[in-house]
Each structure stands twice: as C-alpha cells, then as structure tokens.
Design an enzyme around this catalytic site. Structure first.
Site, PDB file in Angstrom:
ATOM      1  N   LYS A 489     -16.322  14.431  37.650  1.00  0.00           N
ATOM      2  CA  LYS A 489     -14.949  13.695  37.492  1.00  0.00           C
ATOM      3  C   LYS A 489     -15.116  13.366  35.979  1.00  0.00           C
ATOM      4  CE  LYS A 489     -17.362   9.465  38.841  1.00  0.00           C
ATOM      5  NZ  LYS A 489     -17.467   8.535  39.964  1.00  0.00           N
ATOM      6  N   TYR A 715     -15.998  -0.553   4.417  1.00  0.00           N
ATOM      7  CA  TYR A 715     -14.905  -1.458   4.345  1.00  0.00           C
ATOM      8  C   TYR A 715     -15.322  -2.845   4.327  1.00  0.00           C
ATOM      9  CZ  TYR A 715     -11.787   2.335   5.907  1.00  0.00           C
ATOM     10  OH  TYR A 715     -11.191   3.599   5.756  1.00  0.00           O
TER      11      TYR A 715
HETATM   12  C1  LIG Z   1     -18.785   8.026  40.144  1.00  0.00           C
HETATM   13  C2  LIG Z   1     -18.660   8.097  41.563  1.00  0.00           C
HETATM   14  C3  LIG Z   1     -20.134   8.387  42.395  1.00  0.00           C
HETATM   15  C4  LIG Z   1     -21.333   8.641  41.418  1.00  0.00           C
HETATM   16  O1  LIG Z   1     -21.960   7.753  41.193  1.00  0.00           O
HETATM   17  P1  LIG Z   1     -23.105   7.753  40.092  1.00  0.00           P
HETATM   18  O2  LIG Z   1     -23.542   6.175  39.961  1.00  0.00           O
HETATM   19  O3  LIG Z   1     -22.816   8.134  38.719  1.00  0.00           O
HETATM   20  O4  LIG Z   1     -24.027   8.525  40.580  1.00  0.00           O
HETATM   21  C5  LIG Z   1     -20.132   8.233  43.692  1.00  0.00           C
HETATM   22  N1  LIG Z   1     -19.297   7.864  44.455  1.00  0.00           N
HETATM   23  C6  LIG Z   1     -18.107   7.744  44.032  1.00  0.00           C
HETATM   24  C7  LIG Z   1     -17.073   7.286  45.055  1.00  0.00           C
HETATM   25  C8  LIG Z   1     -17.629   7.635  42.733  1.00  0.00           C
HETATM   26  O5  LIG Z   1     -16.538   7.547  42.131  1.00  0.00           O
END
Ligand SMILES: *Cc1c(COP(=O)(O)O)cnc(C)c1O
Length: 820
Positions: A489, A715
C-alpha cells in the site's frame, strides 16, 4: 589423467553418490543451485541445497522445465520412478565443492585468488580490464565469492583460457580452507583488512589468519605491507610484492597522490626508481585498488610503460543493474558497462521479472573476450534469449551482426553504435521493457541518454537485492505452509509500485495488499497475477475492482450490503472477500457482537466466498501490551471458529504485521502480513543486522561558498555563522518530503562519508549544509539517508516513525531500482 569427465556416471562416481540413473548418457555443461536461473536445462546438473528455501522443493518444477540431472540429499526422490537422474549424497553443498575441486585440477594455467575486506570485486574486474590485452581470462561472475559462488565460478574454467581470477569471501572461521582447496590459487592478492564481517570472528587477528589461509600454496603474494605488520603466521609464497604509504622498504612505496576531480596521479618509488601512474578516479578506495592492481601487473612483469597506458583507461565498475522509467512509457534496464555471458544471464533474468510491458527488447553489443568462437558464443546467446522470451533484438557490432542467422526473433543489426544512433527516432520504442547490455567500448551510455527520462539529481534508490534478502529473512521465521501477504500500500511504503510487486511475485509471496482499488488496478495493468486484497474498497470503485479481480476487505454491514447489491446487478459469479474483525484496534472491522448477523447475511449470499478472516494488532511491538495482544488473538480465534462452523468451509486466518511476526510466533496462524519489514525496518528489533533498509535517498551539492562570522544562512537569518565556514547548498527541500523540523542542525546528511549538520531553515526545494573542514566539491553526491544514516534515526529526531518519512517522499523524487 583426468579424474573424471562430464558424463553423469563419472560425476556420480566422483561424488561417491548412490545414484538412480534414468539416462546414463547425459553430459553436464552447467551447474545450478538457483531454480529460477536455468538457461540450458538439458545439460544442467542441479544441486538441491538446503538454504532459506529447501532446493528439493523445486525438483518437480525443474523437471517440467527440462532439467534431467539432480544432486539430492533426500532419499525419497529415488523411489518415485521419475524419468531423470538422481545422485544421492549426504551433503549437497559439500558435493558441489568436491566436484569443483576435482574440476579445477584439470587445468594448469595460473590462477589469481583475491580476498580482503573490501574491493575484491573491483580489483578482480580491473585486473580483468588490465590483463585482457595479453590473456584469455576466466573470472568469477559478479561477486560470486561464497561457499556456493566459488565452486560455480571455478566451473567456468575452460581450455581456451590461460589465466583465471577468482575472489573468495568469508564470514566465519573454517570457510577459507574450503575455498582454498577449490580455487588452488597460484597467485594471491590481499586487497585490505578492514571491519567487514568482524562479527563472525573473535578478533581482527583471527580474521586475518583465516583470510591468509587462501594463500597457503601460492608462489606469489601481493598485499599492503601495513596489513601484515601484525601477522604472526608464516607466508609461504616465494615472491612477495607489497605496497605502502609509510614504509619505504615496500616494493611500491607510494610517496604522493595528487587528486583532482575524477583524476589522480600516483607517484611511487618502485625498486628504487620513481614511477607514476594516472587513473581517471579520485576517491580513496579507487586509489588503493589501483595501487594493488599496479603491484599485480609489476609482479607479472608487465612493463611500466604498458602499465601506465592501461591504467589511464580504467573504467568504472558498475556492478548493479539500474532500472528506471524511460520515454514513451518504457522501462529501461541499463547494464552498459560490461558484457560477458555470465552477466548477460543475470540481466536477462531480471528482465524476465518485468511484467509491466508485454514486449521485451534487448540492445546487445558484441560480447568481448569470451574465449569461444563467435559461432558457439552466439548460439549460446540465442538460446538464452529464447529462454528469456525476448521479442526483439537489436545487435550492435560486426561480430554479432555476422551471426544474425542464429537468432530466431524480431531482429535488426548495426555495425556500431553510431549507425544505430543515426537512424534512431524517439517514436520507435513504446510501452516495452528495454535491456541495454553493451561492452564498454560500444559506449551505450549514448543510447541510454536518449532512452531514459531526464532526472534532476535527487533520486530515491531502491535496492531490490536488499528487498529479497529481507523477504527471505521473514520467510525463514515462518513455519512451512504459513502464507505471506506483502503490504504494498501507499506506493509500497514510498518505494514503488509494479517495480516492487514484480520482485515479490517472482519470489513467490502468496498475496499482495493495497489500500485503494486504483493501486491494485495499476498492479494488474503491469502484469501482476498474484491475488490482491484491497483494504479500503470505495463503493464508487467497485466496477474497477471487479474488472481487475481485486479482493475487498469487508469491514462493516454498509460495505457488505453495497457489495451484495453491486454483484446482484453486475456479476453473478462467486466473489472472494476478506472479513476484517475489530479485536481492539477500533479502526475498521466487525465486532464480535456483529458475528451472528454477519453469518446470517453470508449464508443468504453463497456467491460471496470468504477467502480470509483477519484482524490487526494495535501494539505488536510493545512488550508492555503483550496481554492486550493475547486478548486480540483470542477474540479472532473465537470468531473464526464460529464463522467456520456456520459457513461450513475453512478460510485463511491472519493477524500479524511485521513486529507481530518477530515478536509473536504463536500468532502467525495461516498467514502473516509483512509491511515495513520488507523495506528493511522492524520497529520491534532496532538495528536488526539481518535486515537491510532498501532505500537510499540522495541528492547533490549545487553550490559551495565560504562565509565569515556574522553572516547568516537561509530564511529569517536563522543560521548564524560563528566561525569561518564552508556552506553547501543541496537540491532537496520540504517539497521533496524532507521535514522542516530537520532544520537548524537537527538533521544531518552524509557528504563523502562524513556526517554534516543542516544550517538554517529547510527551504521548499533546497537546504544548506555546514561542510566546514570536509573535502567536497560542487556536484558531489549527498546521502540523505541510507543503511548507515538510517531513516529510523531521522524519524526519531523529529518525533515520528519511519513509515511517515518513507511514505512522505514526494512523487517528484525519481525512483531508481538497482539489482545486482
Ligand atoms: C499496513 C498494515 C500492515 C503492515 O504493517 P507493518 O507494521 O508495516 O508490517 C498489516 N496489516 C494491516 C491491516 C495494515 O494496514
């Protein structure tokens, strides 16, 4: 008196193997240990090694590919009556080493064995460049220097060659003895002794003694004199050639190094006489590697005038393939630094993994210095191209052109690069993967410049080998049979889309997960066939979701009912869904109290098939919350039993994210969801040495100026100069995703290996570094983070987590993928 020949029976005798031979007439040309890299299946002998993946698991798949000969350690394969040859041994790795050791004895030409903490591959490749004029050389492919890589390298020896160069790398005591017996070097090269792999040894001394075992039987040894100052063992070599910056008694006493941009002059006293060489490099490592090569050439009696001429021509060694986006939606893999058959195989293998375009094109130059006749050589190449399913070949060079008839695919040939460039039009390449593979002298960089999209010099470089290593590390923590879902994702946590998914698909993860439908659609369009779960399926995107066969996470009754109505109108077929259970995170999901009603609805709609039921841990990395984690797991298990009983079938159950995999083996269930860990970071185990962060964010210095006390930088004049200072402006700002909170000395970057602080505020597209006292120049590279200056460290400094920093790197920063 050859001990054996390449007939399978002879090899069986040599290995003392219990054999079951379906065809005793098989001859072996190729040894293989990696089931994904088979190019000449009929003549391959596959060794089923037991590593992170058990090689025996791939035997059926390999038989299908046409492999007919196997060395195995599991005897049940003998009984299956398969139509192939099996050689049963106790230890397949040991058998590979015995075979290579015997093979080595068939050749009597000189063999150079190289070891040391750094620079082995560069020195090997440079010696190859420097000595190819007067020698036919076989050498280790890439960095094949391990217990497996060395036997495979030695197997490359052939009668056409008259010199071999192999590297040897070790990480534990005892390993070098084995490598020595396989390589049996007659000439030894010790590049240097540094910190690499210290952790495998009691102390530096032990490591040095272990490395020196490679040289037990050499006639000639080449080394840096200072490295062996404290060495207590004996050196057996009759002849020694050494170098030093300090010790006047060294064979090559280096008096002076004059460094300019991309150029250095090295002046030394050699046998009492002042000599010099010039090389087109100015970094310290290149200078030391060049001096080592100088020593080797002197030891081989190459005249100094020749050495001088050849050193000037040294070419950089790019050991990695680079993948980037090119014009007209093409993907370009650039490997235009060397061309030999071994590296061609590796590059084709990487090209084969690219699923984003249906069409695959190879631009290939003459392959130089292979030792075999053009006819044999290009017949072999044609076979490789066929196996790699190349659609289109553009051959450049007189030799490959003369063998055009061997290639049975869409093809065209040019005598030289110029002839190709003359007829080049931008429109002819479209939506395809293009591999550029050319020998140095064909100057394929002229072609890559035309094909690649322009990048401004800030790039996020993703190391795909590290990704694979991290994936295998987590796989090794799972019980056999536990599935793995890779979380890609948010643009794979900032690192890319199909580029990452292709690798994960090739390395056989079971599932992918994305946040939104459009992320999944992009993957499908790029040829990703793995099942894909979508965690936030918007109702408005259902059409695209069903078309792309993406599997939605169903987390409440609203989304469930929407899906049911959608499918009633649009599709009657069975559809896979994933049920999310809220066991305590209180984000998305059905509560335990919802389950009866859920069952009722699902039973009314049997076209909805539950692929998995899962939950998400709220504090998997936190030992203080382990009680809460246990409760979450217990709730999920209860819910699953109830659902399975009511639905009458089983489904996949899962709850662990990365930290859960590391800390809660009891919660792995049927599948785990690996996210941050694939990208090399595990919040449960800080600085886990077995993981490697896959991303390096780098930029360049655009301007340097000297400022005086009282001057101010950036800045609002917030960066006050208190002593005479050098300030470097770099091309990176908060619009690239580099937080403003890292200004005023909070953040640091690496310039030529030194940590330097940020001075003043971070601007939108730029920031300033205090580089006082650091050797650097405009256009030098600046590392924002890598495996040394880690992204978790950056995140901690500004009170956030690495997830936020990685996903915040803006899309205008070009991603470049490297693969070794
Ligand atoms: C993003 C996510 C993961 C993975 O988590 P990590 O800590 O990056 O391994 C697992 N399950 C769900 C539902 C997620 O949204």
């Amino acid at each position: 008196m050859p001990l054996f020949n390449n007939k399978i029976q002879s090899i069986a005798n040599l290995l003392n193997a219990k054999s079951e031979l379906a065809d005793v007439h098989q001859t072996i040309e190729v040894l293989a240990t990696d089931s994904r890299k088979i190019s000449n299946p009929e003549q391959t002998l596959f060794f089923a090694l037991s590593g992170q993946r058990n090689g025996h698991e791939f035997i059926p798949e390999l038989i299908e590919k046409g492999v007919k000969n196997f060395v195995i350690a599991e005897d049940e394969w003998l009984k299956k009556g398969l139509p192939v040859n099996f050689l049963l041994v106790n230890d397949t790795l040991h058998a590979l080493q015995i075979l290579a050791t015997a093979y080595r004895k068939l050749f009597s030409y000189p063999v150079i064995g190289i070891t040391g903490s750094n620079g082995k591959t560069i020195v090997k490749e440079w010696l190859f460049q420097l000595l190819s004029v007067d020698h036919q050389i076989v050498r280790s492919p890439k960095s094949y220097n391990s217990q497996i890589g060395v036997p495979l390298s030695v197997w490359q020896m052939n009668d056409a060659a008259n010199l071999a160069i192999f590297e040897a790398g070790i990480s534990r005591p005892g390993e070098m003895q084995v490598l020595e017996s396989i390589i049996k070097p007659t000439i030894g090269v010790l590049t240097n002794i540094g910190a690499a792999h210290d952790e495998g040894f009691v102390n530096r001394q032990e490591k040095l003694e272990e490395k020196m075992k490679l040289f037990d039987h050499v006639n000639l040894l080449i080394y840096q004199k200072d490295d062996l100052q404290s060495y207590k063992g004996t050196i057996n070599a009759d002849k020694k050639v050494n170098w030093s910056f300090n010790d006047k008694s060294a064979t090559v006493f280096v008096k002076e190094v004059d460094r300019k941009i991309n150029h250095s002059k090295i002046i030394a006293v050699v046998n009492g006489k002042e000599q010099q060489i010039e090389i087109p490099f100015s970094d310290e490592a290149s200078i030391k590697n060049a001096i080592i090569c100088w020593c080797v050439l002197l030891a081989l009696d190459i005249p100094q005038e020749q050495i001088k001429r050849r050193m000037k021509e040294l070419a950089p060694i790019e050991m990695r393939l680079k993948l980037r986006n090119g014009m007209n939606n093409c993907t370009i893999i650039n490997d235009s630094y060397n061309s030999d058959i071994g590296s061609l195989e590796i590059a084709l293998d990487f090209l084969k993994q690219q699923q984003q375009h249906a069409k695959k094109t190879l631009i290939l130059s003459d392959i130089v210095q292979s030792g075999s006749s053009p006819k044999e050589l290009y017949a072999k190449v044609a076979k490789l191209l066929y196996a790699a399913k190349i659609d289109n070949l553009i051959g450049i060079g007189p030799e490959i052109s003369s063998q055009a008839h061997l290639f049975k695919l869409e093809k065209e040939f040019y005598n030289d690069t110029e002839a190709f460039l003359e007829q080049f039009t931008a429109s002819r390449f479209n939506n395809e993967s293009i591999l550029l593979k050319g020998a140095r002298r064909f100057e394929f960089e002229q072609i890559s410049k035309l094909l690649e999209q322009k990048v401004h010099e800030t790039v996020f470089e993703i190391n795909l080998n590290a990704l694979i290593q991290n994936l295998n590390y987590y796989k090794s923590k799972l019980n056999p049979g536990t599935k793995l879902m890779a979380m890609v994702k948010a643009f794979s946590y900032g690192s890319g889309s199909f580029e990452i998914a292709n690798v994960l698909q090739f390395h056989k993860v079971d599932y992918l997960a994305v946040a939104y439908v459009d992320e999944g659609v992009v993957l499908r369009k790029s040829g990703i066939k793995l099942p894909i779960m979508v965690m936030s399926p918007d109702v408005s995107a259902f059409q695209g979701m069903v078309q792309a066969n993406l599997e939605p996470e169903i987390y409440n009754f609203r989304i469930l009912n929407e899906l049911i109505s959608f499918l009633e109108v649009n599709s009657k077929r069975e559809y896979l869904i994933h049920l999310k259970i809220d066991t305590g995170m209180h984000r998305l999901g059905f509560l335990e109290t919802d389950i009866d009603k859920l069952i009722e609805i699902l039973n009314l709609h049997p076209n909805l098939k539950v692929a998995s039921v899962f939950s998400h841990l709220a504090a998997s990395e936190d030992a203080a919350e382990d009680g809460f984690t246990a409760t979450q797991l217990a709730i999920l298990k209860r819910v699953c039993i109830k659902l399975e009983n009511a639905l009458g079938y089983t489904f996949i159950k899962h709850i662990c994210n990365t930290a859960g995999i590391s800390r809660h083996p009891e919660a792995h269930l049927d599948m785990v969801r690996l996210g941050l860990g694939i990208y090399g970071i595990d919040s449960a185990v800080k600085n886990n040495r077995l993981l490697q962060p896959i991303g390096t964010l780098k930029t360049t210095i655009t301007q340097i100026k000297d400022l005086e006390p009282g001057d101010t930088v950036s800045y609002n004049r917030r960066g006050l100069i208190t002593k005479p200072s050098r300030i470097a402006t770099v091309k990176l700002g908060y619009a690239d995703g580099y937080s403003r909170k890292l200004g005023y000395g909070v953040g640091e970057m690496l310039v030529n290996g030194h940590r330097v602080p940020i001075i003043g505020t971070v601007c939108m597209d730029m920031l300033m570094l205090d580089v006082t006292g650091i050797d650097c120049r405009e256009t030098d590279e600046v590392i924002v983070f890598n495996e040394e200056l880690r992204v978790d460290e950056l995140a901690e400094k500004i009170g956030t987590i690495p997830y936020e920093v990685l996903t915040g790197i803006s899309q205008r920063v070009k991603r470049v993928y490297v693969y070794e």
